[in-house]
Design a protein around this motif. Structure first.
Motif, PDB file in Angstrom:
ATOM      1  N   GLY A  53       0.813  -1.216   0.000  1.00 37.96           N
ATOM      2  CA  GLY A  53       0.000   0.000   0.000  1.00 37.96           C
ATOM      3  C   GLY A  53       0.844   1.262   0.000  1.00 37.96           C
ATOM      4  O   GLY A  53       0.536   2.237  -0.695  1.00 37.96           O
ATOM      5  N   LEU A  54       1.927   1.252   0.771  1.00 42.68           N
ATOM      6  CA  LEU A  54       2.837   2.399   0.810  1.00 42.68           C
ATOM      7  C   LEU A  54       3.497   2.612  -0.544  1.00 42.68           C
ATOM      8  O   LEU A  54       3.653   3.749  -1.004  1.00 42.68           O
ATOM      9  N   TYR A  55       3.854   1.520  -1.209  1.00 41.22           N
ATOM     10  CA  TYR A  55       4.462   1.599  -2.538  1.00 41.22           C
ATOM     11  C   TYR A  55       3.486   2.197  -3.549  1.00 41.22           C
ATOM     12  O   TYR A  55       3.844   3.098  -4.319  1.00 41.22           O
ATOM     13  N   LEU A  56       2.256   1.731  -3.551  1.00 43.66           N
ATOM     14  CA  LEU A  56       1.252   2.254  -4.478  1.00 43.66           C
ATOM     15  C   LEU A  56       0.977   3.736  -4.213  1.00 43.66           C
ATOM     16  O   LEU A  56       0.753   4.509  -5.147  1.00 43.66           O
ATOM     17  N   TYR A  62      -1.672 -10.721  -5.365  1.00 48.19           N
ATOM     18  CA  TYR A  62      -2.929 -10.056  -5.036  1.00 48.19           C
ATOM     19  C   TYR A  62      -3.875 -10.069  -6.231  1.00 48.19           C
ATOM     20  O   TYR A  62      -3.444  -9.927  -7.371  1.00 48.19           O
ATOM     21  N   SER A  63      -5.158 -10.219  -5.923  1.00 44.75           N
ATOM     22  CA  SER A  63      -6.175 -10.195  -6.972  1.00 44.75           C
ATOM     23  C   SER A  63      -6.432  -8.757  -7.408  1.00 44.75           C
ATOM     24  O   SER A  63      -6.035  -7.798  -6.736  1.00 44.75           O
ATOM     25  N   TYR A  64      -7.145  -8.613  -8.519  1.00 37.48           N
ATOM     26  CA  TYR A  64      -7.503  -7.270  -8.973  1.00 37.48           C
ATOM     27  C   TYR A  64      -8.383  -6.552  -7.947  1.00 37.48           C
ATOM     28  O   TYR A  64      -8.286  -5.335  -7.787  1.00 37.48           O
ATOM     29  N   ARG A  65      -9.233  -7.282  -7.261  1.00 39.27           N
ATOM     30  CA  ARG A  65     -10.076  -6.638  -6.243  1.00 39.27           C
ATOM     31  C   ARG A  65      -9.219  -6.117  -5.090  1.00 39.27           C
ATOM     32  O   ARG A  65      -9.434  -5.002  -4.596  1.00 39.27           O
ATOM     33  N   GLU A  66      -8.253  -6.907  -4.647  1.00 36.25           N
ATOM     34  CA  GLU A  66      -7.382  -6.465  -3.553  1.00 36.25           C
ATOM     35  C   GLU A  66      -6.550  -5.254  -3.972  1.00 36.25           C
ATOM     36  O   GLU A  66      -6.373  -4.304  -3.197  1.00 36.25           O
ATOM     37  N   ILE A  67      -6.035  -5.287  -5.194  1.00 38.93           N
ATOM     38  CA  ILE A  67      -5.261  -4.146  -5.686  1.00 38.93           C
ATOM     39  C   ILE A  67      -6.143  -2.910  -5.796  1.00 38.93           C
ATOM     40  O   ILE A  67      -5.736  -1.802  -5.450  1.00 38.93           O
ATOM     41  N   SER A  68      -7.373  -3.096  -6.273  1.00 38.26           N
ATOM     42  CA  SER A  68      -8.299  -1.975  -6.368  1.00 38.26           C
ATOM     43  C   SER A  68      -8.560  -1.364  -4.992  1.00 38.26           C
ATOM     44  O   SER A  68      -8.600  -0.137  -4.844  1.00 38.26           O
ATOM     45  N   THR A  69      -8.721  -2.202  -3.985  1.00 37.13           N
ATOM     46  CA  THR A  69      -8.955  -1.702  -2.628  1.00 37.13           C
ATOM     47  C   THR A  69      -7.766  -0.892  -2.130  1.00 37.13           C
ATOM     48  O   THR A  69      -7.930   0.200  -1.562  1.00 37.13           O
ATOM     49  N   LEU A  70      -6.551  -1.420  -2.329  1.00 39.54           N
ATOM     50  CA  LEU A  70      -5.357  -0.693  -1.901  1.00 39.54           C
ATOM     51  C   LEU A  70      -5.206   0.625  -2.657  1.00 39.54           C
ATOM     52  O   LEU A  70      -4.851   1.655  -2.075  1.00 39.54           O
ATOM     53  N   LEU A  71      -5.482   0.595  -3.960  1.00 42.88           N
ATOM     54  CA  LEU A  71      -5.411   1.822  -4.755  1.00 42.88           C
ATOM     55  C   LEU A  71      -6.423   2.855  -4.266  1.00 42.88           C
ATOM     56  O   LEU A  71      -6.092   4.041  -4.096  1.00 42.88           O
ATOM     57  N   GLY A 121      -5.464   4.319  -0.855  1.00 41.11           N
ATOM     58  CA  GLY A 121      -4.276   5.145  -1.013  1.00 41.11           C
ATOM     59  C   GLY A 121      -4.603   6.479  -1.663  1.00 41.11           C
ATOM     60  O   GLY A 121      -4.073   7.531  -1.283  1.00 41.11           O
ATOM     61  N   LEU A 122      -5.510   6.457  -2.640  1.00 43.50           N
ATOM     62  CA  LEU A 122      -5.904   7.693  -3.318  1.00 43.50           C
ATOM     63  C   LEU A 122      -6.773   8.578  -2.434  1.00 43.50           C
ATOM     64  O   LEU A 122      -6.775   9.806  -2.587  1.00 43.50           O
ATOM     65  N   VAL A 123      -7.513   7.977  -1.504  1.00 41.55           N
ATOM     66  CA  VAL A 123      -8.257   8.782  -0.533  1.00 41.55           C
ATOM     67  C   VAL A 123      -7.280   9.573   0.345  1.00 41.55           C
ATOM     68  O   VAL A 123      -7.464  10.773   0.601  1.00 41.55           O
ATOM     69  N   VAL A 124      -6.219   8.893   0.794  1.00 49.10           N
ATOM     70  CA  VAL A 124      -5.195   9.582   1.588  1.00 49.10           C
ATOM     71  C   VAL A 124      -4.553  10.696   0.762  1.00 49.10           C
ATOM     72  O   VAL A 124      -4.315  11.804   1.260  1.00 49.10           O
ATOM     73  N   ALA A 174      -5.539  13.138 -12.901  1.00 48.59           N
ATOM     74  CA  ALA A 174      -5.702  11.773 -13.418  1.00 48.59           C
ATOM     75  C   ALA A 174      -5.928  10.781 -12.287  1.00 48.59           C
ATOM     76  O   ALA A 174      -6.757   9.864 -12.405  1.00 48.59           O
ATOM     77  N   LEU A 175      -5.219  10.958 -11.177  1.00 47.21           N
ATOM     78  CA  LEU A 175      -5.402  10.071 -10.021  1.00 47.21           C
ATOM     79  C   LEU A 175      -6.809  10.206  -9.447  1.00 47.21           C
ATOM     80  O   LEU A 175      -7.449   9.203  -9.094  1.00 47.21           O
ATOM     81  N   MET A 176      -7.299  11.431  -9.342  1.00 45.53           N
ATOM     82  CA  MET A 176      -8.633  11.650  -8.799  1.00 45.53           C
ATOM     83  C   MET A 176      -9.721  11.135  -9.755  1.00 45.53           C
ATOM     84  O   MET A 176     -10.773  10.646  -9.311  1.00 45.53           O
ATOM     85  N   ALA A 177      -9.489  11.229 -11.054  1.00 41.04           N
ATOM     86  CA  ALA A 177     -10.441  10.682 -12.024  1.00 41.04           C
ATOM     87  C   ALA A 177     -10.558   9.178 -11.857  1.00 41.04           C
ATOM     88  O   ALA A 177     -11.664   8.619 -11.830  1.00 41.04           O
ATOM     89  N   LEU A 178      -9.412   8.500 -11.727  1.00 43.96           N
ATOM     90  CA  LEU A 178      -9.430   7.046 -11.513  1.00 43.96           C
ATOM     91  C   LEU A 178     -10.076   6.713 -10.176  1.00 43.96           C
ATOM     92  O   LEU A 178     -10.863   5.755 -10.078  1.00 43.96           O
ATOM     93  N   ASN A 179      -9.770   7.485  -9.141  1.00 44.06           N
ATOM     94  CA  ASN A 179     -10.336   7.218  -7.819  1.00 44.06           C
ATOM     95  C   ASN A 179     -11.864   7.332  -7.828  1.00 44.06           C
ATOM     96  O   ASN A 179     -12.570   6.507  -7.243  1.00 44.06           O
ATOM     97  N   ALA A 180     -12.378   8.353  -8.510  1.00 38.71           N
ATOM     98  CA  ALA A 180     -13.833   8.535  -8.587  1.00 38.71           C
ATOM     99  C   ALA A 180     -14.490   7.331  -9.271  1.00 38.71           C
ATOM    100  O   ALA A 180     -15.551   6.853  -8.834  1.00 38.71           O
ATOM    101  N   ILE A 181     -13.864   6.819 -10.325  1.00 38.40           N
ATOM    102  CA  ILE A 181     -14.441   5.678 -11.043  1.00 38.40           C
ATOM    103  C   ILE A 181     -14.378   4.405 -10.192  1.00 38.40           C
ATOM    104  O   ILE A 181     -15.355   3.645 -10.120  1.00 38.40           O
ATOM    105  N   LEU A 182     -13.254   4.176  -9.526  1.00 40.85           N
ATOM    106  CA  LEU A 182     -13.122   2.975  -8.697  1.00 40.85           C
ATOM    107  C   LEU A 182     -14.114   2.984  -7.539  1.00 40.85           C
ATOM    108  O   LEU A 182     -14.738   1.960  -7.223  1.00 40.85           O
TER     109      LEU A 182
END
Length: 492
Positions: free
Chosen positions: A45-48, A157-166, A169-172, A208-216
């Protein structure tokens, strides 16, 4: 503080305490598998969170790209590598299990995506034809290191787990960016655009990060009704931060990503060939529209997206590079990060002026581009037409496999998991039309590894994920044991 650290006794005491804490952490991870898994997830999570390029300390200091910087001092490099080594040491009891099947994974990638393997191989070898071989080699080794770690993440990690970490992380990122933009404008406000950049080093990247975060989070709101209000709130907050960046490109990326997500149900019902046709057609039309909006239609940009014209000069720059610089080394390029080197003065390969700069006419004056402002052009500059062909083959392979994964009737993944590879590919393509994140060591590259490597794993129907305690069994047996352990049917 510096005076205290110069005292050898104080320094030895600090180092001694550090070693003790390091050993305690190692013992805790080796004796508790759950703690080991949690520690690894924290590091991932810290890396992402860190890789997009944070403009605040200490993240900017310990970003992997800092290791390749020409001004990096030897003591600072030792400290950074020591930190990486300490984290690997702490996680080593877990890694001795989870690193299983890595050679099998490499063999699978050679079969499923040879273009990616060739592209990485060229990056590693490019110091051999670079005018700055040591500099290129450093960049290449750091690049391959982060590629290996990103590959490990998608293996485990599955795509769901990666999505959760992303998502979290983007909320922070959004919260800290709001704080710095409001209360520390020297860091959080971009002086050139007078808009939010927060803890990220540029407003367009934050957008771009916030656009992806809103969609996820929007996908999470659809699939998890229990926390729908939280998800909707994060979507609105992400769109607010996106708006404050003043980035028209970020707004376009959000719109294109939203259209992609809304098209999933339609694409799933189509045969693979028709899904591929519509996705490729959509990409062509979207890229054309993006270029038109960001480069030509001033009225649309100013009135419709509310931003000033800052994208001038790219077309003449690209024409100059293709006419003057690329033909000098058309096949293998100048080596990875071997072209834009202004500190070399007149020996700078990019230079067209005695000062060592590349100067391009702009209105009544000149501007000095720091890079080509196009990730795909940058690949040609670094690795030539051979390198670009390898990447194009890799990208098209990943795109085809992503559509196969989306339309496959056998899998049980959610809409979020099935659409994430195509969504990430879209968020890779569009920033690279005006910037160069594909050849920078940042989040854009781990997006690509998550897709290119992850989708090869998914379409192979083999399981490479291993948890401590699982025996080295055939892939399908390992999966059954893992599923049974999750359900509580196996306790050991």
């Amino acid at each position: 503080m510096k005076e205290l650290l110069k005292n050898p006794i104080i320094l030895l005491l600090i180092l001694g305490c550090g070693v003790i804490y390091l050993l305690l952490a190692f013992l805790a991870v080796s004796r508790n598998q759950k703690l080991g898994a949690l520690a690894e997830k924290f590091v991932v999570g810290l890396y992402l969170f860190m890789m997009p390029g944070l403009g605040i300390s200490p993240f900017s200091t310990f970003h992997p790209i800092a290791l390749a910087h020409p001004a990096k001092s030897l003591p600072s490099m030792i400290v950074q590598l020591g930190l990486y080594g300490a984290l690997l040491f702490i996680l080593s009891p877990r890694l001795k299990y989870t690193l299983k099947y890595y050679l099998d994974l490499v063999a699978l990638l050679l079969q499923k995506n040879p273009g990616l393997c060739l592209y990485l191989f060229l990056i590693f070898l490019s110091f051999g034809w670079s005018n700055s071989p040591i500099y290129t080699l450093k960049y290449s080794l750091v690049w391959l290191g982060t590629t290996i770690f990103s590959t490990y993440i998608i293996k485990q990690y599955s795509y769901r787990e990666i999505s959760t970490l992303l998502r979290w992380g983007l909320v922070v990122t959004a919260i800290l960016s709001t704080f710095y933009s409001k209360f520390k404008p020297a860091i959080g406000i971009n002086p050139a655009k007078n808009s939010w950049q927060g803890i990220i080093d540029h407003p367009n990247k934050l957008a771009a990060l916030m656009a992806l975060n809103a969609i996820l989070w929007g996908l999470e709101a659809i699939e998890n009704p229990k926390n729908r209000w939280l998800s909707v709130g994060v979507v609105l907050y992400s769109l607010f931060v996106l708006q404050m960046t003043g980035s028209g490109g970020g707004q376009v990326q959000f719109l294109i990503g939203l259209i992609t997500v809304l098209s999933v149900r339609f694409l799933k019902k189509l045969p693979f060939q028709w899904s591929l046709f519509f996705v490729v057609l959509f990409l062509i039309l979207s890229i054309s529209g993006f270029i038109v909006i960001t480069n030509n239609l001033e009225a649309i940009i100013v009135d419709g997206l509310g931003k000033d014209i800052t994208l001038t000069g790219r077309t003449p720059l690209w024409a100059y590079l293709f006419a003057e610089k690329i033909p000098k080394r058309p096949w293998l390029g100048y080596g990875f990060h071997g072209f834009w080197q202004p500190w070399r003065g007149a020996d700078n390969p990019a230079a067209n002026h005695i000062s060592g700069e590349l100067r391009m006419p702009s209105g009544s004056g000149y501007w000095t581009p720091p890079h080509s402002h196009n990730g795909f052009v940058e690949i040609i500059i670094d690795l030539g037409l051979i390198g670009f062909t390898a990447f194009a083959l890799s990208f098209f392979t990943a795109l085809v496999q992503s559509i196969q994964y989306l339309t496959s009737p056998q899998k049980r993944e959610s809409n979020l998991e099935s659409v994430l590879p195509i969504l990430l590919l879209i968020f890779i393509v569009f920033p690279n039309l005006t910037e160069i994140p594909l050849v920078e060591n940042n989040h854009n590259w781990y997006y690509y590894i998550f897709v290119a490597v992850g989708i090869s794993l998914k379409t192979s129907r083999k399981i490479f994920r291993v948890e401590p305690g699982l025996k080295k069994l055939p892939y399908h047996q390992n999966l059954l044991i893992a599923e049974a352990r999750k359900k509580g049917n196996i306790k050991t």
